[in-house]
Motif scaffolding. Structure first.
Motif, PDB file in Angstrom:
ATOM      1  N   GLY A 153       0.849  -1.076  -0.064  1.00 12.19           N
ATOM      2  CA  GLY A 153      -0.029  -0.015  -0.073  1.00 12.19           C
ATOM      3  C   GLY A 153       0.877   1.353   0.185  1.00 12.19           C
ATOM      4  N   LEU A 154       0.590   2.368  -0.832  1.00 14.75           N
ATOM      5  CA  LEU A 154       1.448   3.305  -1.104  1.00 14.75           C
ATOM      6  C   LEU A 154       0.657   4.604  -0.814  1.00 14.75           C
ATOM      7  CD1 LEU A 154       3.100   2.193  -4.355  1.00 14.75           C
ATOM      8  CD2 LEU A 154       4.245   2.234  -2.265  1.00 14.75           C
ATOM      9  N   PHE A 155       0.996   5.411  -0.224  1.00 17.90           N
ATOM     10  CA  PHE A 155       0.632   6.830   0.138  1.00 17.90           C
ATOM     11  C   PHE A 155       1.606   8.082  -0.131  1.00 17.90           C
ATOM     12  CE2 PHE A 155      -1.146  10.527   2.482  1.00 17.90           C
ATOM     13  CZ  PHE A 155      -2.252  10.543   2.163  1.00 17.90           C
ATOM     14  N   PRO A 156       1.195   9.031  -0.687  1.00 19.12           N
ATOM     15  CA  PRO A 156      -0.012   9.445  -1.237  1.00 19.12           C
ATOM     16  C   PRO A 156       0.046   8.960  -2.872  1.00 19.12           C
ATOM     17  CG  PRO A 156       1.290  11.328  -1.344  1.00 19.12           C
ATOM     18  CD  PRO A 156       2.095  10.166  -0.436  1.00 19.12           C
ATOM     19  N   ASP A 157      -1.171   9.155  -3.493  1.00 23.24           N
ATOM     20  CA  ASP A 157      -1.059   8.883  -4.896  1.00 23.24           C
ATOM     21  C   ASP A 157      -1.216  10.002  -5.842  1.00 23.24           C
ATOM     22  OD1 ASP A 157      -3.711   9.561  -5.105  1.00 23.24           O
ATOM     23  OD2 ASP A 157      -4.093   8.016  -6.486  1.00 23.24           O
ATOM     24  N   TRP A 198       7.336   7.427  -2.184  1.00 25.63           N
ATOM     25  CA  TRP A 198       8.571   8.274  -2.598  1.00 25.63           C
ATOM     26  C   TRP A 198       8.596   8.700  -4.243  1.00 25.63           C
ATOM     27  CZ3 TRP A 198      12.144   9.663   0.941  1.00 25.63           C
ATOM     28  CH2 TRP A 198      12.373   9.246   1.960  1.00 25.63           C
ATOM     29  N   ILE A 199       8.144   7.982  -4.949  1.00 28.84           N
ATOM     30  CA  ILE A 199       8.270   8.478  -6.626  1.00 28.84           C
ATOM     31  C   ILE A 199       7.136   9.752  -6.556  1.00 28.84           C
ATOM     32  CG2 ILE A 199       7.747   7.901  -8.789  1.00 28.84           C
ATOM     33  CD1 ILE A 199       8.777   4.966  -8.030  1.00 28.84           C
ATOM     34  N   THR A 200       6.002   9.611  -6.207  1.00 25.06           N
ATOM     35  CA  THR A 200       5.288  10.588  -6.343  1.00 25.06           C
ATOM     36  C   THR A 200       5.269  11.804  -5.376  1.00 25.06           C
ATOM     37  OG1 THR A 200       3.561   9.174  -7.114  1.00 25.06           O
ATOM     38  CG2 THR A 200       2.630  11.072  -5.933  1.00 25.06           C
ATOM     39  N   SER A 202       8.221  13.021  -2.658  1.00 22.20           N
ATOM     40  CA  SER A 202       9.425  12.704  -1.937  1.00 22.20           C
ATOM     41  C   SER A 202       9.185  13.654  -0.582  1.00 22.20           C
ATOM     42  CB  SER A 202      10.668  13.137  -2.600  1.00 22.20           C
ATOM     43  OG  SER A 202      10.680  14.437  -3.067  1.00 22.20           O
ATOM     44  N   ASP A 203       8.509  14.697  -0.691  1.00 25.20           N
ATOM     45  CA  ASP A 203       8.479  15.493   0.607  1.00 25.20           C
ATOM     46  C   ASP A 203       7.602  15.132   1.796  1.00 25.20           C
ATOM     47  OD1 ASP A 203      10.198  17.558  -0.531  1.00 25.20           O
ATOM     48  OD2 ASP A 203       8.275  18.857  -1.091  1.00 25.20           O
ATOM     49  N   PHE A 204       6.564  14.371   1.275  1.00 24.70           N
ATOM     50  CA  PHE A 204       5.765  13.764   2.346  1.00 24.70           C
ATOM     51  C   PHE A 204       6.674  12.566   2.905  1.00 24.70           C
ATOM     52  CE2 PHE A 204       2.840  10.338   3.553  1.00 24.70           C
ATOM     53  CZ  PHE A 204       1.786  11.317   4.484  1.00 24.70           C
ATOM     54  N   SER A 205       7.184  11.787   2.110  1.00 24.96           N
ATOM     55  CA  SER A 205       7.895  10.841   2.376  1.00 24.96           C
ATOM     56  C   SER A 205       9.051  10.861   3.295  1.00 24.96           C
ATOM     57  CB  SER A 205       8.344   9.909   1.204  1.00 24.96           C
ATOM     58  OG  SER A 205       7.196   9.661   0.473  1.00 24.96           O
ATOM     59  N   GLU A 206       9.729  11.854   3.079  1.00 21.89           N
ATOM     60  CA  GLU A 206      10.834  12.297   3.940  1.00 21.89           C
ATOM     61  C   GLU A 206      10.312  12.671   5.342  1.00 21.89           C
ATOM     62  OE1 GLU A 206      13.078  15.317   1.770  1.00 21.89           O
ATOM     63  OE2 GLU A 206      13.768  13.769   0.374  1.00 21.89           O
ATOM     64  N   ASP A 237       2.678  -4.414   8.713  1.00 18.61           N
ATOM     65  CA  ASP A 237       3.966  -3.822   8.974  1.00 18.61           C
ATOM     66  C   ASP A 237       4.063  -2.624   7.946  1.00 18.61           C
ATOM     67  OD1 ASP A 237       4.471  -5.389  11.064  1.00 18.61           O
ATOM     68  OD2 ASP A 237       5.342  -6.912   9.824  1.00 18.61           O
ATOM     69  N   PHE A 238       5.005  -1.651   8.210  1.00 21.46           N
ATOM     70  CA  PHE A 238       5.392  -0.629   7.349  1.00 21.46           C
ATOM     71  C   PHE A 238       6.892  -0.719   7.134  1.00 21.46           C
ATOM     72  CE2 PHE A 238       4.762   1.118  11.400  1.00 21.46           C
ATOM     73  CZ  PHE A 238       6.157   1.739  11.796  1.00 21.46           C
ATOM     74  N   ASP A 239       7.352  -0.134   5.806  1.00 18.70           N
ATOM     75  CA  ASP A 239       8.692  -0.002   5.346  1.00 18.70           C
ATOM     76  C   ASP A 239       8.951   1.654   5.061  1.00 18.70           C
ATOM     77  OD1 ASP A 239      11.186   0.185   4.414  1.00 18.70           O
ATOM     78  OD2 ASP A 239      11.042  -1.377   3.226  1.00 18.70           O
ATOM     79  N   LEU A 240       9.282   2.376   5.679  1.00 18.37           N
ATOM     80  CA  LEU A 240       9.428   3.782   5.437  1.00 18.37           C
ATOM     81  C   LEU A 240      10.492   4.191   4.452  1.00 18.37           C
ATOM     82  CD1 LEU A 240       8.492   5.691   8.872  1.00 18.37           C
ATOM     83  CD2 LEU A 240       6.995   4.485   7.011  1.00 18.37           C
ATOM     84  N   ASN A 241      11.519   3.570   4.334  1.00 16.76           N
ATOM     85  CA  ASN A 241      12.760   3.917   3.555  1.00 16.76           C
ATOM     86  C   ASN A 241      12.940   3.348   2.247  1.00 16.76           C
ATOM     87  OD1 ASN A 241      13.947   5.338   5.844  1.00 16.76           O
ATOM     88  ND2 ASN A 241      13.886   3.424   6.867  1.00 16.76           N
ATOM     89  N   THR A 242      12.120   2.153   1.985  1.00 22.85           N
ATOM     90  CA  THR A 242      12.329   1.663   0.575  1.00 22.85           C
ATOM     91  C   THR A 242      11.292   2.575  -0.525  1.00 22.85           C
ATOM     92  OG1 THR A 242      12.859  -0.609   1.483  1.00 22.85           O
ATOM     93  CG2 THR A 242      12.169  -0.313  -0.787  1.00 22.85           C
TER      94      THR A 242
END
Length: 249
Positions: A153-157, A198-200, A202-206, A237-242
């Motif tokens: 599952g990926l956020f945001p789209d 991250w692709i869509t 990167s600011d939110f992901s960071e 579970d979640f993986d915040l870095n990949t």
């Protein structure tokens, strides 16, 4: 619980009938053309996300007929089927669903907070829930996840400056001594893991990584979605870095 659950067996019934249709096109973010009972109708799209992997021509959808003098359309696009899984794309539903789960003590992570208030302002932000237990406070933001690719599952789209601002405010609240968290509610049952997109964005992901490192709690659940309503799925579970790839369009 399967996605074909019978009426009366879901945790959170919609409380209204949904009619089947087929997606035709989406001329703008908030409007879709849908074939319902052999007739092309216009339907409001509550989710402003891209939804490109979901809203493809001839996709099975569920729409609600709710005409009103104040609405531009008589229909609301609520569910879309991806392979064998129903996905909820009405962004007004997840918060109501989470509110139900909190009130009914279905989310053990937050059970120590008996007082639950929705849509509470704090400075220049409005958070989805403010939980309290005496002098203890927990600020909770809910994010609805509709994009799943290869079980992730990926956020945001779509880029979300508002989401990034919420995360930064949660970091501030944590630094002030309050408890704070973000709950990602996946609006489908086929996610096995969660990751920031991250692709869509990167600011939110960071910022999500920064928030987690600062002690802002990250919780992720899936949902079982059917024509009748939504039930709680599993905590994942979640993986915040990949940086996971996106589906090809």
């Amino acid at each position: 619980m399967s996605s074909d659950s019978k009426a009366g067996t879901v945790d959170f019934p919609f409380g209204y009938e949904l009619e089947p249709g087929q997606f035709i096109k989406r001329p703008n973010r908030f409007l879709a053309h849908v074939l319902v009972n052999g007739r092309e109708v216009k339907a409001h799209v509550p989710d402003p996300g891209r939804l490109k992997e979901l809203l493809v021509p001839d996709a099975d959808v569920m729409v609600r007929h709710n005409p009103s003098p104040t609405r531009k359309t008589d229909w609301t696009l609520t569910l879309v089927k991806k392979e064998a899984v129903w996905v909820c794309i009405n962004t007004t539903i997840p918060n109501a669903f989470v509110g139900y789960l909190l009130e009914n003590r279905r989310l053990p992570e937050f059970n120590e907070y008996p007082s639950i208030k929705a849509e509470v302002a704090n400075e220049n932000s409005r958070f989805d829930f403010h939980l309290t237990n005496g002098s203890l406070e927990y600020w909770l933001e809910v994010k609805s996840v509709s994009l799943v690719h290869n079980g992730v599952g990926l956020f945001p789209d779509a880029p979300t400056k508002r989401g990034t601002r919420h995360l930064n405010h949660l970091i501030d609240l944590k630094e002030q001594g309050h408890s704070a968290g973000v709950l990602f509610m996946v609006q489908r049952s086929d996610a096995e893991k969660f990751a920031p997109n991250w692709i869509t964005d990167s600011d939110f992901s960071e910022t999500l990584v920064k928030a987690h490192d600062a002690g802002v709690e990250v919780t992720v659940y899936t949902s079982e979605v059917s024509r009748e309503g939504i039930s709680l799925g599993s905590r994942i579970d979640f993986d915040l870095n990949t940086k996971y790839p996106l589906p090809e369009m």
